[in-house]
Design a protein around this motif. Structure first.
Motif, PDB file in Angstrom:
ATOM      1  N   GLY A  74       0.888  -1.116  -0.114  1.00 33.98           N
ATOM      2  CA  GLY A  74      -0.053  -0.141   0.140  1.00 33.98           C
ATOM      3  C   GLY A  74       1.064   1.258   0.106  1.00 33.98           C
ATOM      4  N   PRO A  75       0.096   2.461  -0.096  1.00 35.27           N
ATOM      5  CA  PRO A  75       0.916   3.706   0.066  1.00 35.27           C
ATOM      6  C   PRO A  75       1.783   3.933   1.157  1.00 35.27           C
ATOM      7  CG  PRO A  75      -1.350   4.079   0.444  1.00 35.27           C
ATOM      8  CD  PRO A  75      -1.105   2.669   0.131  1.00 35.27           C
ATOM      9  N   ARG A  76       2.892   4.314   1.070  1.00 30.82           N
ATOM     10  CA  ARG A  76       3.637   4.676   2.140  1.00 30.82           C
ATOM     11  C   ARG A  76       4.490   5.964   1.920  1.00 30.82           C
ATOM     12  NH1 ARG A  76       8.219   0.950   4.214  1.00 30.82           N
ATOM     13  NH2 ARG A  76       7.787  -0.564   2.723  1.00 30.82           N
ATOM     14  N   GLN A  77       4.698   6.738   2.758  1.00 27.42           N
ATOM     15  CA  GLN A  77       6.013   7.857   2.878  1.00 27.42           C
ATOM     16  C   GLN A  77       7.197   7.227   2.769  1.00 27.42           C
ATOM     17  OE1 GLN A  77       3.555  10.658   2.090  1.00 27.42           O
ATOM     18  NE2 GLN A  77       5.533  11.421   2.733  1.00 27.42           N
ATOM     19  N   ALA A  78       7.941   7.541   1.780  1.00 26.24           N
ATOM     20  CA  ALA A  78       9.257   6.938   1.540  1.00 26.24           C
ATOM     21  C   ALA A  78      10.151   7.602   0.516  1.00 26.24           C
ATOM     22  CB  ALA A  78       9.054   5.468   1.517  1.00 26.24           C
ATOM     23  N   ASP A  79      11.325   7.394   0.562  1.00 29.67           N
ATOM     24  CA  ASP A  79      12.319   7.751  -0.618  1.00 29.67           C
ATOM     25  C   ASP A  79      12.500   6.379  -1.313  1.00 29.67           C
ATOM     26  OD1 ASP A  79      12.431  10.171   0.661  1.00 29.67           O
ATOM     27  OD2 ASP A  79      14.209   9.786   1.581  1.00 29.67           O
ATOM     28  N   VAL A  80      12.782   6.621  -2.491  1.00 23.96           N
ATOM     29  CA  VAL A  80      13.019   5.376  -3.390  1.00 23.96           C
ATOM     30  C   VAL A  80      14.357   5.476  -4.016  1.00 23.96           C
ATOM     31  CG1 VAL A  80      12.409   4.142  -5.491  1.00 23.96           C
ATOM     32  CG2 VAL A  80      10.657   5.335  -4.034  1.00 23.96           C
ATOM     33  N   HIS A  81      15.163   4.495  -3.660  1.00 29.12           N
ATOM     34  CA  HIS A  81      16.700   4.531  -4.246  1.00 29.12           C
ATOM     35  C   HIS A  81      16.640   3.545  -5.256  1.00 29.12           C
ATOM     36  CE1 HIS A  81      21.053   3.745  -4.034  1.00 29.12           C
ATOM     37  NE2 HIS A  81      21.198   4.864  -3.797  1.00 29.12           N
ATOM     38  N   VAL A  82      17.557   3.846  -6.397  1.00 28.73           N
ATOM     39  CA  VAL A  82      17.597   3.155  -7.615  1.00 28.73           C
ATOM     40  C   VAL A  82      19.000   3.158  -7.891  1.00 28.73           C
ATOM     41  CG1 VAL A  82      17.240   2.907 -10.084  1.00 28.73           C
ATOM     42  CG2 VAL A  82      15.391   3.842  -8.544  1.00 28.73           C
ATOM     43  N   THR A  83      19.488   1.985  -8.256  1.00 29.38           N
ATOM     44  CA  THR A  83      20.897   1.727  -8.795  1.00 29.38           C
ATOM     45  C   THR A  83      20.760   1.051 -10.141  1.00 29.38           C
ATOM     46  OG1 THR A  83      21.504   1.467  -6.327  1.00 29.38           O
ATOM     47  CG2 THR A  83      23.110   0.950  -8.004  1.00 29.38           C
ATOM     48  N   ASP A  84      21.555   1.380 -10.994  1.00 28.05           N
ATOM     49  CA  ASP A  84      21.556   0.982 -12.330  1.00 28.05           C
ATOM     50  C   ASP A  84      20.220   0.633 -12.906  1.00 28.05           C
ATOM     51  OD1 ASP A  84      24.110   1.505 -12.701  1.00 28.05           O
ATOM     52  OD2 ASP A  84      24.756  -0.355 -11.738  1.00 28.05           O
ATOM     53  N   GLY A  85      19.287   1.371 -12.763  1.00 27.94           N
ATOM     54  CA  GLY A  85      17.972   1.113 -13.388  1.00 27.94           C
ATOM     55  C   GLY A  85      17.105   0.165 -12.418  1.00 27.94           C
ATOM     56  N   VAL A  86      17.417  -0.304 -11.403  1.00 29.45           N
ATOM     57  CA  VAL A  86      16.587  -1.335 -10.559  1.00 29.45           C
ATOM     58  C   VAL A  86      16.456  -0.611  -9.102  1.00 29.45           C
ATOM     59  CG1 VAL A  86      16.533  -3.451  -9.436  1.00 29.45           C
ATOM     60  CG2 VAL A  86      17.773  -3.354 -11.691  1.00 29.45           C
ATOM     61  N   ILE A  87      15.366  -0.712  -8.571  1.00 29.93           N
ATOM     62  CA  ILE A  87      14.883  -0.095  -7.360  1.00 29.93           C
ATOM     63  C   ILE A  87      15.935  -1.243  -6.330  1.00 29.93           C
ATOM     64  CG2 ILE A  87      13.106   0.121  -5.750  1.00 29.93           C
ATOM     65  CD1 ILE A  87      11.206   0.682  -8.061  1.00 29.93           C
ATOM     66  N   THR A  88      16.310  -0.294  -5.402  1.00 24.93           N
ATOM     67  CA  THR A  88      17.202  -1.065  -4.356  1.00 24.93           C
ATOM     68  C   THR A  88      16.751  -1.013  -2.828  1.00 24.93           C
ATOM     69  OG1 THR A  88      18.783   0.909  -4.480  1.00 24.93           O
ATOM     70  CG2 THR A  88      19.308  -1.090  -5.462  1.00 24.93           C
ATOM     71  N   ARG A  89      16.164   0.327  -2.550  1.00 23.48           N
ATOM     72  CA  ARG A  89      15.522   0.556  -1.259  1.00 23.48           C
ATOM     73  C   ARG A  89      14.493   1.489  -1.336  1.00 23.48           C
ATOM     74  NH1 ARG A  89      20.521   2.380   2.548  1.00 23.48           N
ATOM     75  NH2 ARG A  89      19.045   1.647   4.255  1.00 23.48           N
ATOM     76  N   GLU A 148      12.581   3.265   1.591  1.00 17.62           N
ATOM     77  CA  GLU A 148      12.642   3.633   3.172  1.00 17.62           C
ATOM     78  C   GLU A 148      12.725   5.111   3.245  1.00 17.62           C
ATOM     79  OE1 GLU A 148      16.128   1.585   4.537  1.00 17.62           O
ATOM     80  OE2 GLU A 148      15.694  -0.187   3.182  1.00 17.62           O
ATOM     81  N   PRO A 149      12.133   5.513   4.610  1.00 10.64           N
ATOM     82  CA  PRO A 149      12.156   7.012   4.635  1.00 10.64           C
ATOM     83  C   PRO A 149      13.675   7.337   4.890  1.00 10.64           C
ATOM     84  CG  PRO A 149      10.716   5.593   6.495  1.00 10.64           C
ATOM     85  CD  PRO A 149      11.507   4.582   5.469  1.00 10.64           C
ATOM     86  N   ARG A 150      13.843   8.484   4.674  1.00 13.70           N
ATOM     87  CA  ARG A 150      15.098   9.298   4.782  1.00 13.70           C
ATOM     88  C   ARG A 150      16.352   8.581   4.430  1.00 13.70           C
ATOM     89  NH1 ARG A 150      11.471  10.535   8.660  1.00 13.70           N
ATOM     90  NH2 ARG A 150      12.471   8.489   9.901  1.00 13.70           N
ATOM     91  N   LEU A 151      16.282   8.318   3.302  1.00 15.49           N
ATOM     92  CA  LEU A 151      17.743   7.611   2.593  1.00 15.49           C
ATOM     93  C   LEU A 151      18.472   8.896   2.204  1.00 15.49           C
ATOM     94  CD1 LEU A 151      15.954   5.001   0.325  1.00 15.49           C
ATOM     95  CD2 LEU A 151      17.318   4.686   2.472  1.00 15.49           C
ATOM     96  N   ALA A 152      19.961   8.357   2.133  1.00 12.61           N
ATOM     97  CA  ALA A 152      21.007   9.501   1.609  1.00 12.61           C
ATOM     98  C   ALA A 152      21.034   9.419   0.123  1.00 12.61           C
ATOM     99  CB  ALA A 152      22.058   9.347   2.345  1.00 12.61           C
ATOM    100  N   ALA A 153      21.198  10.800  -0.351  1.00 16.37           N
ATOM    101  CA  ALA A 153      21.490  10.590  -1.911  1.00 16.37           C
ATOM    102  C   ALA A 153      23.024  10.417  -2.201  1.00 16.37           C
ATOM    103  CB  ALA A 153      21.083  12.052  -2.557  1.00 16.37           C
ATOM    104  N   ASN A 154      23.416   9.635  -3.040  1.00 15.10           N
ATOM    105  CA  ASN A 154      24.783   9.604  -3.711  1.00 15.10           C
ATOM    106  C   ASN A 154      24.620  10.048  -4.815  1.00 15.10           C
ATOM    107  OD1 ASN A 154      25.856   8.312  -1.552  1.00 15.10           O
ATOM    108  ND2 ASN A 154      25.316   6.498  -2.122  1.00 15.10           N
ATOM    109  N   GLY A 155      23.876   9.884  -5.657  1.00 13.22           N
ATOM    110  CA  GLY A 155      24.095  10.562  -7.145  1.00 13.22           C
ATOM    111  C   GLY A 155      22.915  11.714  -7.297  1.00 13.22           C
ATOM    112  N   LYS A 156      22.160  11.397  -8.452  1.00 19.18           N
ATOM    113  CA  LYS A 156      20.897  12.418  -8.642  1.00 19.18           C
ATOM    114  C   LYS A 156      19.824  12.174  -7.856  1.00 19.18           C
ATOM    115  CE  LYS A 156      17.669  13.392 -12.278  1.00 19.18           C
ATOM    116  NZ  LYS A 156      17.078  13.184 -13.730  1.00 19.18           N
ATOM    117  N   ALA A 157      19.124  13.386  -7.316  1.00 22.30           N
ATOM    118  CA  ALA A 157      18.108  13.330  -6.450  1.00 22.30           C
ATOM    119  C   ALA A 157      16.864  13.919  -6.926  1.00 22.30           C
ATOM    120  CB  ALA A 157      18.607  13.940  -4.925  1.00 22.30           C
ATOM    121  N   VAL A 158      15.660  13.593  -6.812  1.00 26.90           N
ATOM    122  CA  VAL A 158      14.669  14.302  -7.467  1.00 26.90           C
ATOM    123  C   VAL A 158      13.714  14.578  -6.147  1.00 26.90           C
ATOM    124  CG1 VAL A 158      12.509  13.802  -8.883  1.00 26.90           C
ATOM    125  CG2 VAL A 158      14.824  13.220  -9.675  1.00 26.90           C
TER     126      VAL A 158
END
Ligand code: DOR
Ligand code: ZN
Length: 454
Positions: free
Chosen positions: A16-31, A33-43
């Protein structure tokens, strides 16, 4: 390694719907979770919905064969603009997709033009052999489509419309015997069997010149849909094949499908935005852009379909995106061919319907998750979760979109839903982590079902 972080949105997850950040590596969703740190591009998606890209399992690219109507480039540009990141193309292109060789050359052509991912249906018709089905499955067909009645075009000459009536010989359709003969083969391959459900004998009894919209309704009665659904279910049931009903359009057809499901037929039901948002009453306003087969019917039919969706009996909304040229569609009613573009407004239509039914989060189920599962992509597409392709659509729930000809990215400008207003706006679309915007070089790939048995 390319990384992307989509921050601060409300995300559609399998739970279901959740407040979260979405982390993507090489085209695949990896995490997710709330409040993830950005290493590359952030939207920044604060205040936005973060949804899985839609999977439209019912489009007609017209490519190859009728590229003056549409091609894989224009089809997928329209899809991308509307948040559809996978399209599954029907086999009534020219040559018809009835063998592995044709499927492979269509796949190579589509790959060179596609802006979003694509899958291909194979054709199942009266002369089809088990070997043809096996070879198409091995070549990557997501399933097979059988036309029980006339549908547009399986050869060049079939583009010629005789005024007044559709020529019953325009296409060599499948019959119930063919379904009975080949359903066990399709079942064995573990693929779905999709049908265009209109019974030709019922249609023959109601054939007439099509001078008005009422003639169209009378010539394609809901009985034709109900009979085809019941008969196809009856012949398919024993085989255990999964039967998929394309573009369900009527209350009677829905009832027939529910009856068949009650007795244990493995079935999925698809309807289209135009059957949920329009009725025959709209014809005076919309004109031939809403001429299609089966037709857009009465308010009672629309209400039954919306209720079927609400109850979850109808699980899939796809578009039957079926462009003809604006010139062809602007002929008089009798001559104008049936079918219209629609892929670009799939997600917005679903969001609006879901909102109007009180739960906007049903939209990604109808437009993305359930269709992805139908065509064997459910492990990689249809949800925002670790391991899934980063096909992501950012939607502004406070935006507004009005369907206007000049915003259409299809080769054609007409649309059955022209003039509709939606309380949502597609802001950004990512295909495997890459933005698919106008001018971007993002390329689609062919998708293949994950599990092919045998
Ligand atoms: O209206 C329609 N147009 N119905 C179909 O089944 C086929 C489609 C097309 O390919 O034009
Ligand atoms: Zn279609």
């Amino acid at each position: 390694m390319t990384e992307l972080l989509i921050r601060g949105g409300t995300v559609y997850t399998p739970d279901g719907p959740r407040q979260a950040d979405v982390h993507v590596t090489d085209g695949v969703i990896t995490r997710v979770e709330p409040r993830l740190a950005a290493n590359g591009k952030a939207v920044d998606a604060t205040g936005m919905y973060v949804l899985p890209g839609a999977v439209d399992v019912h489009v007609h690219s017209r490519d190859p064969g009728f590229t003056e109507k549409e091609d894989f480039g224009t089809l997928t540009a329209a899809a991308a603009a509307g948040g559809v990141t996978t399209v599954v193309d029907m086999p009534n292109t020219v040559p018809a997709v009835d063998s592995a060789g044709v499927l492979e050359s269509k796949a190579a052509m589509a790959h060179s033009k596609a802006r979003v991912d694509f899958g291909l249906w194979g054709l199942l018709r009266s002369g089809t052999t088990p070997e043809q089905l096996e070879d198409m499955a091995a070549a990557g067909a997501v399933g097979f489509k059988a036309y029980l009645a006339y549908s547009f075009s399986l050869s060049r000459k079939q583009v010629l419309y005789s005024p007044g009536v559709e020529d019953p010989d325009l296409e060599a359709p499948a019959d119930y015997g063919t379904l009975a003969r080949l359903a066990p083969v399709v079942a064995q391959l573990g693929l779905p069997l999709a049908i265009h459900a209109e019974d030709p004998t019922v249609l023959a009894a109601f054939r007439r010149p099509l001078l008005t919209y009422d003639d169209l309704l009378e010539s394609r009665p809901p009985d034709a849909e109900a009979v085809a659904v019941s008969a196809a279910a009856a012949v398919a049931r024993e085989s255990g094949v999964h039967l998929h009903i394309a573009h369900l359009s009527s209350a009677l057809g829905l009832q027939a499908a529910e009856d068949a499901m009650q007795v244990g037929t493995s079935m999925s039901l698809e309807t289209c935005p135009q059957f949920l948002l329009l009725t025959s009453q709209d014809f005076d306003r919309v004109g031939t852009a809403m001429k299609m087969l089966p037709p857009i019917r009465t308010a009672a039919d629309r209400d039954a379909l919306v209720d079927g969706l609400r109850r979850g009996v109808i699980s899939i909304v796809s578009t039957d995106h079926a462009p003809h040229t604006d010139e062809e569609k602007s002929q008089d009613f009798e001559r104008a061919p049936a079918g219209s573009p629609g892929v670009q407004t799939l997600y917005l239509s679903c969001l609006q319907l879901a909102k109007d039914l009180g739960d906007v989060w049903r939209a990604p189920r109808w437009a993305s998750q359930a269709p992805a599962e139908l065509v064997g992509l459910g492990e990689h597409k249809g949800a925002i979760a670790p391991g899934f392709d980063a096909d992501i659509v950012i939607v502004d729930p406070r935006g507004k979109t009005s369907v206007q000809a000049e915003h259409m990215r299809s080769r054609q400008r007409h649309a059955a839903l022209a003039g509709k207003e939606f309380d949502f706006e597609v802001k950004e679309v990512f295909l495997r982590g890459e933005p698919v915007t106008r001018g971007s070089r993002t390329r689609g790939r062919m998708v293949r079902p994950a599990m092919v048995a045998g």
